[in-house]
Scaffold this motif. Structure first.
Motif, PDB file in Angstrom:
ATOM      1  N   CYS A   1       0.867  -1.175   0.000  1.00 39.25           N
ATOM      2  CA  CYS A   1       0.000   0.000   0.000  1.00 39.25           C
ATOM      3  C   CYS A   1       0.906   1.228   0.000  1.00 39.25           C
ATOM      4  N   TRP A   2       0.377   2.305  -0.565  1.00 38.36           N
ATOM      5  CA  TRP A   2       1.219   3.470  -0.864  1.00 38.36           C
ATOM      6  C   TRP A   2       0.512   4.787  -0.557  1.00 38.36           C
ATOM      7  N   LEU A   3       1.309   5.782  -0.232  1.00 42.02           N
ATOM      8  CA  LEU A   3       0.905   7.182  -0.340  1.00 42.02           C
ATOM      9  C   LEU A   3       1.658   7.713  -1.550  1.00 42.02           C
ATOM     10  N   VAL A   4       0.919   8.181  -2.544  1.00 44.04           N
ATOM     11  CA  VAL A   4       1.558   8.649  -3.780  1.00 44.04           C
ATOM     12  C   VAL A   4       1.143  10.079  -4.083  1.00 44.04           C
ATOM     13  N   LYS A   5       1.988  10.728  -4.861  1.00 42.74           N
ATOM     14  CA  LYS A   5       1.612  11.998  -5.473  1.00 42.74           C
ATOM     15  C   LYS A   5       1.267  11.683  -6.919  1.00 42.74           C
ATOM     16  N   GLY A   6       0.031  11.958  -7.283  1.00 39.90           N
ATOM     17  CA  GLY A   6      -0.435  11.624  -8.617  1.00 39.90           C
ATOM     18  C   GLY A   6      -0.032  12.651  -9.648  1.00 39.90           C
ATOM     19  N   LYS A   7      -0.342  12.357 -10.885  1.00 39.47           N
ATOM     20  CA  LYS A   7       0.003  13.270 -11.979  1.00 39.47           C
ATOM     21  C   LYS A   7      -0.673  14.625 -11.813  1.00 39.47           C
ATOM     22  N   ASP A   8      -1.824  14.639 -11.116  1.00 35.71           N
ATOM     23  CA  ASP A   8      -2.547  15.906 -10.900  1.00 35.71           C
ATOM     24  C   ASP A   8      -1.985  16.694  -9.722  1.00 35.71           C
ATOM     25  N   GLY A   9      -0.958  16.167  -9.067  1.00 33.41           N
ATOM     26  CA  GLY A   9      -0.326  16.874  -7.968  1.00 33.41           C
ATOM     27  C   GLY A   9      -0.918  16.575  -6.613  1.00 33.41           C
ATOM     28  N   GLY A  10      -2.088  15.931  -6.594  1.00 30.29           N
ATOM     29  CA  GLY A  10      -2.717  15.582  -5.323  1.00 30.29           C
ATOM     30  C   GLY A  10      -2.140  14.303  -4.742  1.00 30.29           C
ATOM     31  N   LEU A  11      -2.295  14.147  -3.428  1.00 35.62           N
ATOM     32  CA  LEU A  11      -1.851  12.928  -2.771  1.00 35.62           C
ATOM     33  C   LEU A  11      -3.016  11.956  -2.686  1.00 35.62           C
ATOM     34  N   LYS A  12      -2.712  10.675  -2.816  1.00 34.87           N
ATOM     35  CA  LYS A  12      -3.754   9.671  -2.629  1.00 34.87           C
ATOM     36  C   LYS A  12      -3.142   8.368  -2.152  1.00 34.87           C
ATOM     37  N   VAL A  13      -3.984   7.517  -1.604  1.00 39.44           N
ATOM     38  CA  VAL A  13      -3.588   6.192  -1.147  1.00 39.44           C
ATOM     39  C   VAL A  13      -3.934   5.178  -2.221  1.00 39.44           C
ATOM     40  N   THR A  14      -3.004   4.258  -2.474  1.00 39.18           N
ATOM     41  CA  THR A  14      -3.254   3.194  -3.431  1.00 39.18           C
ATOM     42  C   THR A  14      -2.788   1.863  -2.839  1.00 39.18           C
ATOM     43  N   LYS A  15      -3.190   0.779  -3.482  1.00 39.45           N
ATOM     44  CA  LYS A  15      -2.639  -0.529  -3.152  1.00 39.45           C
ATOM     45  C   LYS A  15      -2.300  -1.224  -4.459  1.00 39.45           C
ATOM     46  N   THR A  16      -1.266  -2.072  -4.413  1.00 41.59           N
ATOM     47  CA  THR A  16      -0.818  -2.756  -5.624  1.00 41.59           C
ATOM     48  C   THR A  16      -0.570  -4.227  -5.307  1.00 41.59           C
ATOM     49  N   GLU A  17      -0.707  -5.073  -6.320  1.00 43.78           N
ATOM     50  CA  GLU A  17      -0.471  -6.497  -6.135  1.00 43.78           C
ATOM     51  C   GLU A  17       1.002  -6.822  -6.357  1.00 43.78           C
ATOM     52  N   ASN A  18       1.449  -7.843  -5.666  1.00 50.07           N
ATOM     53  CA  ASN A  18       2.811  -8.373  -5.853  1.00 50.07           C
ATOM     54  C   ASN A  18       3.852  -7.262  -5.792  1.00 50.07           C
ATOM     55  N   GLY A  19       4.627  -7.052  -6.869  1.00 51.01           N
ATOM     56  CA  GLY A  19       5.674  -6.032  -6.831  1.00 51.01           C
ATOM     57  C   GLY A  19       5.309  -4.759  -7.572  1.00 51.01           C
ATOM     58  N   VAL A  20       4.090  -4.667  -8.049  1.00 52.49           N
ATOM     59  CA  VAL A  20       3.684  -3.476  -8.814  1.00 52.49           C
ATOM     60  C   VAL A  20       3.829  -2.240  -7.921  1.00 52.49           C
ATOM     61  N   ASN A  21       4.297  -1.151  -8.488  1.00 53.66           N
ATOM     62  CA  ASN A  21       4.556   0.038  -7.679  1.00 53.66           C
ATOM     63  C   ASN A  21       4.139   1.309  -8.423  1.00 53.66           C
ATOM     64  N   PRO A  22       4.197   2.461  -7.743  1.00 57.40           N
ATOM     65  CA  PRO A  22       3.701   3.708  -8.354  1.00 57.40           C
ATOM     66  C   PRO A  22       4.422   4.122  -9.629  1.00 57.40           C
ATOM     67  N   LEU A  23       5.661   3.675  -9.836  1.00 57.92           N
ATOM     68  CA  LEU A  23       6.368   4.025 -11.077  1.00 57.92           C
ATOM     69  C   LEU A  23       5.587   3.539 -12.291  1.00 57.92           C
ATOM     70  N   CYS A  24       4.867   2.430 -12.120  1.00 59.10           N
ATOM     71  CA  CYS A  24       4.122   1.840 -13.233  1.00 59.10           C
ATOM     72  C   CYS A  24       3.010   2.770 -13.721  1.00 59.10           C
ATOM     73  N   PHE A  25       2.587   3.690 -12.857  1.00 57.29           N
ATOM     74  CA  PHE A  25       1.461   4.562 -13.185  1.00 57.29           C
ATOM     75  C   PHE A  25       1.861   6.021 -13.261  1.00 57.29           C
ATOM     76  N   GLY A  26       3.167   6.280 -13.322  1.00 51.36           N
ATOM     77  CA  GLY A  26       3.637   7.655 -13.416  1.00 51.36           C
ATOM     78  C   GLY A  26       3.450   8.467 -12.158  1.00 51.36           C
ATOM     79  N   GLN A  27       3.326   7.760 -11.017  1.00 51.32           N
ATOM     80  CA  GLN A  27       3.129   8.435  -9.730  1.00 51.32           C
ATOM     81  C   GLN A  27       4.449   8.483  -8.951  1.00 51.32           C
TER      82      GLN A  27
END
Ligand code: MN3
Length: 202
Positions: free
Chosen positions: A131-157
């Motif tokens: 689970c993550w705290l990320v800064k999204g492309k829109d500049g806002g912060l949000k919480v996400t979760k990812t399976e296995n080794g997937v991480n925010p780099l995969c989504f440009g966060q």
């Protein structure tokens, strides 16, 4: 450039008083993380990815449809994830820097609401993941979760904080109590200065 296991930024027993034991660090860093490094190096040897940065390998090999079969991606991403994870924790959790608290308040309404969403994401990730705290492309912060080794780099966060919810991260210290591991992580283990530095660098 091949993958190299980074040293922990503190002693193996430095987080024990905050709930992450020396035994967990010996298994998690020395064995689990090291295996991602070794296996990743074997898999990229002789491919076009040999010599590329770990970030380029992650974004270049991510394919949402075939994560489970994607050895290069999984090992590269888990190497990157763990390298961040060690830095995101520390023996002196300390107070949340005011600029980070302000950004969290802007996006979540309160620090408590952020912590609630982060814990729920980690507890609700079925099976292994993060689970993550990320800064999204829109500049806002949000919480996400990812399976296995997937991480925010995969989504440009930008990854500001991540918590490993694979069982190897908590089973020695918390057994099956993942929600307790998550609340302890937020209350005692996070190096908020590191999280704030990631935000200001983003
Ligand atoms: Mn792990």
């Amino acid at each position: 450039m091949s993958f190299t296991l980074p040293d922990l930024p503190y002693a193996h027993d430095a987080l024990a008083a905050a709930g992450m034991s020396k035994e967990t660090m010996e298994y998690h860093h020395d064995l689990h993380h090291n295996a991602y490094v070794d296996n990743g190096n074997k898999l990229i040897a002789g491919t076009k990815w040999e010599g590329k940065s770990v970030e380029d390998i992650i974004t270049g090999t991510y394919d949402a449809a075939s994560v489970a079969q994607n050895g290069i991606f999984n090992n590269a991403s888990q190497h990157w994830n763990h390298s961040q994870f060690w830095e995101m924790m520390g023996p002196d959790s300390g107070a949340m820097p005011s600029e980070l608290a302000a950004a969290i308040n802007d996006s979540f309404g309160s620090v408590d609401e952020f912590k609630s969403q982060f814990s729920a994401a980690g507890a609700g990730q079925f099976g292994s993941g993060w689970c993550w705290l990320v800064k999204g492309k829109d500049g806002g912060l949000k919480v996400t979760k990812t399976e296995n080794g997937v991480n925010p780099l995969c989504f440009g966060q930008t990854a500001l904080l991540g918590c490993d919810v694979w069982e190897h991260s908590y089973y020695i210290d918390f057994r099956n109590k993942r929600p307790v591991y998550l609340s302890n992580f937020l209350d005692k283990l996070v190096n908020w200065e590191n999280v704030a530095a990631r935000l200001s660098a983003s």
